[in-house]
Design an enzyme around this catalytic site. Structure first.
Site, PDB file in Angstrom:
ATOM      1  N   ASP A  63       0.866  -1.184   0.000  1.00 37.47           N
ATOM      2  CA  ASP A  63       0.000   0.000   0.000  1.00 37.47           C
ATOM      3  C   ASP A  63       0.896   1.225   0.000  1.00 37.47           C
ATOM      4  O   ASP A  63       1.417   1.623   1.052  1.00 37.47           O
ATOM      5  CB  ASP A  63      -0.887   0.029   1.250  1.00 37.47           C
ATOM      6  N   ARG A  71       4.105   2.827   3.139  1.00 30.79           N
ATOM      7  CA  ARG A  71       4.876   1.860   3.930  1.00 30.79           C
ATOM      8  C   ARG A  71       6.375   2.106   3.781  1.00 30.79           C
ATOM      9  O   ARG A  71       7.146   1.778   4.684  1.00 30.79           O
ATOM     10  CB  ARG A  71       4.548   0.432   3.481  1.00 30.79           C
ATOM     11  N   ARG A 139      -7.302  10.649   1.212  1.00 31.08           N
ATOM     12  CA  ARG A 139      -6.842   9.688   0.213  1.00 31.08           C
ATOM     13  C   ARG A 139      -7.650   9.791  -1.076  1.00 31.08           C
ATOM     14  O   ARG A 139      -7.192   9.381  -2.136  1.00 31.08           O
ATOM     15  CB  ARG A 139      -6.964   8.266   0.767  1.00 31.08           C
ATOM     16  N   LYS A 169      -9.524   0.315  -5.955  1.00 36.53           N
ATOM     17  CA  LYS A 169     -10.127   0.013  -4.655  1.00 36.53           C
ATOM     18  C   LYS A 169     -11.023   1.188  -4.225  1.00 36.53           C
ATOM     19  O   LYS A 169     -10.822   2.309  -4.706  1.00 36.53           O
ATOM     20  CB  LYS A 169      -9.048  -0.288  -3.605  1.00 36.53           C
ATOM     21  N   HIS A 170     -12.021   0.967  -3.438  1.00 37.85           N
ATOM     22  CA  HIS A 170     -12.459  -0.275  -2.815  1.00 37.85           C
ATOM     23  C   HIS A 170     -13.821  -0.609  -3.418  1.00 37.85           C
ATOM     24  O   HIS A 170     -14.815   0.048  -3.093  1.00 37.85           O
ATOM     25  CB  HIS A 170     -12.577  -0.127  -1.307  1.00 37.85           C
ATOM     26  N   HIS A 182     -11.841  -0.959   9.198  1.00 37.27           N
ATOM     27  CA  HIS A 182     -10.794  -1.570  10.018  1.00 37.27           C
ATOM     28  C   HIS A 182     -11.331  -1.908  11.415  1.00 37.27           C
ATOM     29  O   HIS A 182     -10.826  -2.816  12.073  1.00 37.27           O
ATOM     30  CB  HIS A 182      -9.601  -0.622  10.184  1.00 37.27           C
ATOM     31  N   ASP A 251     -10.229  -6.902   0.447  1.00 38.45           N
ATOM     32  CA  ASP A 251      -9.454  -6.062   1.348  1.00 38.45           C
ATOM     33  C   ASP A 251      -8.949  -6.978   2.469  1.00 38.45           C
ATOM     34  O   ASP A 251      -9.297  -8.171   2.525  1.00 38.45           O
ATOM     35  CB  ASP A 251     -10.329  -4.920   1.879  1.00 38.45           C
TER      36      ASP A 251
END
Length: 339
Positions: A63, A71, A139, A169-170, A182, A251
């Site tokens: 990601d 990351r 985002r 996505k998504h 999440h 996901d």
């Protein structure tokens, strides 16, 4: 081949991981900050994964969107803008926003390719609304479906020019969710007619090689199951109405929106029509359970995987990293947008 993408616990493979991956042959791998320390270390890790599986076009993913979703971070790697920057730029100069997004994604892709990463879970095509949860927030590439698709196409093109496959996505859209998947299951109660806005960018880019499902319950389509585990949403909405025939990933199935054990979640997702499950946290018991509960990858899913990994040229990109960054910054600065 196991229809799963697995995480890795640290910056190098353990002997247990190496033996396990060799035995079960997962469809691919996902990396996180815990796996990314230095350029040499990261390249050694991705080379080790390729050595295990014996294929150059191995799905090694991450990601890396820019902004807070990154990351690979400074000072080792470059900081890139979040989607909001390109949204702001689009309001002033649409053509500049599209070009800035393309060169930014190409520069980002060059860093990924250098590290041996072949897939980036980027770009999000979620249409932002006033109520959109902060899990998406800055985002998002905009609140207009046509704009989101235009910038999203530029991102996919930029990554492809660097030899990296992007991902939609998504699916079928996270913009109406007012909760973070999440942490809990978001419920969207919009009508079928209203949801046309959400699926519009995905329909425009339905020829993309990889897509990712959303852990969201859309009551107008399926009152009982989240999109990831809904045969109706996967077949009728994603495959038929959107027209997406690429590789469909879940996901992260560790998210708290889903219920049951991790292996049970994986089994339900594959049964519903997802091609591959994404399992991020490198817990050996969970990975072993997924292998036990899920069938081998289907022939159609394997075809989609192979097509996705063959959709970009792995040759050395013909561009200068510094020139791409400079062009992006110049386009953003010329419009007076704060990056």
């Amino acid at each position: 081949m196991t229809p799963a993408i697995f995480g890795i616990a640290g910056p190098a493979l353990s002997a247990e991981e190496r033996d396990f991956f060799r035995e079960v042959d997962p469809a691919g791998y996902i990396l996180f900050a815990r796996n990314c320390e230095t350029k040499d270390q990261l390249r050694a890790l991705t080379d080790a994964l390729r050595d295990i599986q014996g294929r150059d076009r191995l799905l090694i993913s991450i990601d890396q969107e820019g902004g807070r979703v990154a990351r690979m971070r400074p000072p080792v790697w470059t900081s890139h803008p979040a989607g909001q920057v390109f949204d702001d730029l689009y309001q002033i100069a649409p053509a500049s926003a599209i070009e800035a997004a393309r060169v930014s994604a190409q520069a980002m892709g060059m860093e990924l390719a250098e590290a041996g990463i072949t897939v980036d879970y980027h770009a999000p095509l979620d249409v932002r609304r006033p109520e959109t949860d902060d899990a998406i927030g800055d985002r998002a590439l905009g609140s207009n479906p046509m704009q989101v698709a235009a910038i999203g196409r530029a991102v996919l093109d930029g990554l492809a020019r660097a030899g990296v496959v992007g991902c939609l996505k998504h699916m079928p859209g996270h913009g109406r969710a007012t909760a973070d998947s999440h942490k809990e299951m978001p419920h969207v109660e919009a009508s079928v007619e209203e949801l046309e806005t959400d699926i519009a960018p995905f329909r425009t880019l339905s020829d993309a090689p990889i897509g990712m499902s959303a852990h969201i319950r859309f009551t107008a389509w399926d009152a009982d199951n989240p999109a990831t585990q809904s045969p109706f949403i996967i077949e009728e909405i994603i495959r038929n109405q959107i027209g997406f025939d690429g590789l469909l990933l879940t996901d992260d199935i560790d998210m708290q929106a889903l219920s049951g054990t991790i292996p049970e979640r994986a089994e339900r997702s594959i049964a519903a029509g997802c091609d591959i499950v994404l399992n991020c946290w490198a817990k050996m018991d969970d990975m072993t359970g997924i292998v036990e509960r899920c069938p081998d990858i289907s022939p159609r899913a394997k075809e989609r995987l192979d097509a996705a990994m063959s959709s970009v040229d792995l040759a050395t990109p013909q561009a200068e990293f510094g020139e791409l960054i400079a062009k992006r910054e110049a386009l953003i600065a010329a419009a007076g947008v704060n990056a």
